[in-house]
Design a protein around this motif. Structure first.
Motif, PDB file in Angstrom:
ATOM      1  N   ARG A 108       0.827  -1.213   0.000  1.00 54.15           N
ATOM      2  CA  ARG A 108       0.000   0.000   0.000  1.00 54.15           C
ATOM      3  C   ARG A 108       0.858   1.259   0.000  1.00 54.15           C
ATOM      4  N   GLN A 109       1.941   1.201   0.762  1.00 52.13           N
ATOM      5  CA  GLN A 109       2.889   2.313   0.809  1.00 52.13           C
ATOM      6  C   GLN A 109       4.205   1.842   0.199  1.00 52.13           C
ATOM      7  N   PRO A 110       4.951   2.726  -0.441  1.00 52.32           N
ATOM      8  CA  PRO A 110       6.243   2.293  -0.985  1.00 52.32           C
ATOM      9  C   PRO A 110       7.172   1.825   0.128  1.00 52.32           C
ATOM     10  N   ALA A 111       8.030   0.879  -0.205  1.00 50.15           N
ATOM     11  CA  ALA A 111       8.979   0.362   0.773  1.00 50.15           C
ATOM     12  C   ALA A 111       9.974   1.440   1.169  1.00 50.15           C
ATOM     13  N   ASP A 112      10.488   1.346   2.401  1.00 52.86           N
ATOM     14  CA  ASP A 112      11.519   2.272   2.856  1.00 52.86           C
ATOM     15  C   ASP A 112      12.872   1.952   2.233  1.00 52.86           C
ATOM     16  N   GLU A 113      13.084   0.637   1.961  1.00 50.58           N
ATOM     17  CA  GLU A 113      14.318   0.211   1.290  1.00 50.58           C
ATOM     18  C   GLU A 113      13.989  -1.010   0.448  1.00 50.58           C
ATOM     19  N   VAL A 114      14.734  -1.187  -0.650  1.00 52.73           N
ATOM     20  CA  VAL A 114      14.544  -2.331  -1.539  1.00 52.73           C
ATOM     21  C   VAL A 114      15.909  -2.901  -1.913  1.00 52.73           C
ATOM     22  N   TRP A 115      16.021  -4.224  -1.823  1.00 52.05           N
ATOM     23  CA  TRP A 115      17.233  -4.900  -2.277  1.00 52.05           C
ATOM     24  C   TRP A 115      16.861  -5.978  -3.300  1.00 52.05           C
ATOM     25  N   ALA A 116      17.545  -6.008  -4.422  1.00 52.04           N
ATOM     26  CA  ALA A 116      17.329  -7.059  -5.419  1.00 52.04           C
ATOM     27  C   ALA A 116      18.478  -8.063  -5.362  1.00 52.04           C
ATOM     28  N   GLY A 117      18.144  -9.340  -5.324  1.00 51.42           N
ATOM     29  CA  GLY A 117      19.158 -10.387  -5.331  1.00 51.42           C
ATOM     30  C   GLY A 117      19.851 -10.516  -3.997  1.00 51.42           C
ATOM     31  N   MET A 118      20.904 -11.353  -3.980  1.00 56.80           N
ATOM     32  CA  MET A 118      21.620 -11.614  -2.734  1.00 56.80           C
ATOM     33  C   MET A 118      22.880 -10.783  -2.595  1.00 56.80           C
ATOM     34  N   MET A 119      23.259 -10.141  -3.696  1.00 55.85           N
ATOM     35  CA  MET A 119      24.421  -9.262  -3.649  1.00 55.85           C
ATOM     36  C   MET A 119      25.647  -9.947  -3.046  1.00 55.85           C
ATOM     37  N   ASP A 120      25.827 -11.236  -3.380  1.00 47.69           N
ATOM     38  CA  ASP A 120      27.030 -11.918  -2.917  1.00 47.69           C
ATOM     39  C   ASP A 120      28.039 -11.979  -4.068  1.00 47.69           C
ATOM     40  N   ASP A 121      29.061 -12.781  -3.922  1.00 54.09           N
ATOM     41  CA  ASP A 121      30.131 -12.820  -4.914  1.00 54.09           C
ATOM     42  C   ASP A 121      29.702 -13.486  -6.217  1.00 54.09           C
ATOM     43  N   GLU A 122      28.649 -14.320  -6.131  1.00 53.41           N
ATOM     44  CA  GLU A 122      28.316 -15.129  -7.293  1.00 53.41           C
ATOM     45  C   GLU A 122      27.625 -14.304  -8.371  1.00 53.41           C
ATOM     46  N   ASP A 123      28.088 -14.473  -9.591  1.00 55.19           N
ATOM     47  CA  ASP A 123      27.467 -13.841 -10.742  1.00 55.19           C
ATOM     48  C   ASP A 123      26.217 -14.642 -11.094  1.00 55.19           C
ATOM     49  N   ASP A 124      25.046 -14.067 -10.816  1.00 52.10           N
ATOM     50  CA  ASP A 124      23.813 -14.836 -10.970  1.00 52.10           C
ATOM     51  C   ASP A 124      22.765 -14.008 -11.704  1.00 52.10           C
ATOM     52  N   PRO A 125      22.492 -14.353 -12.955  1.00 52.98           N
ATOM     53  CA  PRO A 125      21.518 -13.563 -13.736  1.00 52.98           C
ATOM     54  C   PRO A 125      20.063 -13.895 -13.423  1.00 52.98           C
ATOM     55  N   GLN A 126      19.808 -14.870 -12.557  1.00 55.13           N
ATOM     56  CA  GLN A 126      18.439 -15.299 -12.309  1.00 55.13           C
ATOM     57  C   GLN A 126      17.793 -14.439 -11.224  1.00 55.13           C
ATOM     58  N   ALA A 127      16.674 -13.800 -11.586  1.00 53.72           N
ATOM     59  CA  ALA A 127      15.977 -12.874 -10.686  1.00 53.72           C
ATOM     60  C   ALA A 127      15.039 -13.657  -9.784  1.00 53.72           C
ATOM     61  N   ARG A 128      15.536 -14.021  -8.607  1.00 57.48           N
ATOM     62  CA  ARG A 128      14.788 -14.910  -7.713  1.00 57.48           C
ATOM     63  C   ARG A 128      14.574 -14.357  -6.313  1.00 57.48           C
ATOM     64  N   LEU A 129      15.113 -13.193  -6.010  1.00 58.63           N
ATOM     65  CA  LEU A 129      15.018 -12.716  -4.631  1.00 58.63           C
ATOM     66  C   LEU A 129      14.841 -11.203  -4.609  1.00 58.63           C
TER      67      LEU A 129
END
Length: 261
Positions: A70-91
């Motif tokens: 209903r309200q925009p999020a205060d913060e948004v993170w896409a992916g796991m942001m770890d070392d692995e190069d991962d093109p799959q949008a799952r998180l």
DNA sequence: ATGGTTGCTTAGCAA
């Protein structure tokens, strides 16, 4: 507040059903999986007309996750942001005040002898590591989504057909237990211990009318959320009728947070 | 044992 998760199996193919479900059930938050589109194709406008903001982590053809609110999020993170190069949008993770909400689409894994299954187990290991690095179990965290794991035999209608598959084999159940060991409890099972409770039914072989399903979509929460969860259910009716997703929405009811009145 | 269905993309893959 009402919080739900739903693997829509293409947000474009499910456009009308998605809008209708939002209008009927009025969730405060809805996690989506398997958008199967990029952000440019996501129906931001139609959702905004219903009063929903959307955080989207899209991908062409496959995967893709979102969180409607209903309200925009205060913060948004896409992916796991770890070392692995991962093109799959799952998180995708959103913070709303003190509450963190994660929309997760775990890899299916195909078959246990497939490289995809090795990727699934590795992805689940990465998720646990990501939780350890970024969060603490005393925070209010909801992990929601299509986990592609049936945690127990009671989550499977025909155990003999599924026991050795990527949704049920001991290795994948152990990997899920390791994620839960971060500090999560299954909010649906806490409130709904009964047999025959499923969230996914194969499109084939009349699986749905026979209720030959599996419970592979989940909402799990950290300890502080347990006493504020007053109920949980799976909207089996959404699987009925013309052109349904093969997954049903999973819903929990939470006492509102202070900041939300 | 195989095939059964759906969506995206256009014959085959992923689920």
């Amino acid at each position: 507040m009402r919080i739900a998760t739903w693997n829509v199996n293409s947000v474009r193919a499910r456009h009308e059903r998605l809008l209708r479900w939002l209008q009927t059930h009025q969730p405060d938050l809805l996690c989506l999986q398997e958008l199967k589109c990029q952000e440019a194709q996501f129906p931001f406008e139609a959702l905004r007309e219903l009063g929903y903001e959307a955080a989207v982590h899209g991908q062409k053809t496959y995967n893709g996750v979102a969180i409607l609110s209903r309200q925009p999020a205060d913060e948004v993170w896409a992916g796991m942001m770890d070392d692995e190069d991962d093109p799959q949008a799952r998180l995708l993770t959103c913070r709303f005040g003190e509450l963190h909400v994660v929309s997760a689409y775990f890899p299916n894994g195909s078959s246990v002898d497939s490289p995809k299954f090795a990727y699934k187990l590795r992805w689940m290991q990465r998720l646990r590591r990501w939780l350890d690095l970024r969060f603490r179990p005393d925070q209010a965290i909801l992990l929601c989504g299509d986990f592609n794991v049936a945690p127990e035999d009671r989550d499977v209608a025909k155990v003999e057909n599924w026991a050795d598959t990527v949704l049920c084999v001991p290795a994948v159940r152990e990997a899920l237990a390791s994620i839960y060991d971060f500090g999560f409890t299954d909010l649906v099972r806490t409130h709904r211990p009964e047999e025959g409770l499923y969230s996914w039914w194969d499109y084939r072989q009349l699986a749905f009318p026979r209720n030959e399903g599996l419970r592979i979509d989940h909402i799990v929460g950290t300890a502080s959320l347990m006493p504020r969860c007053s109920g949980a259910w799976i909207d089996r009716d959404e699987r009925k009728g013309a052109s349904p997703s093969d997954h049903a929405p999973v819903v929990v009811e939470l006492d509102a947070f202070e900041a939300e009145g």
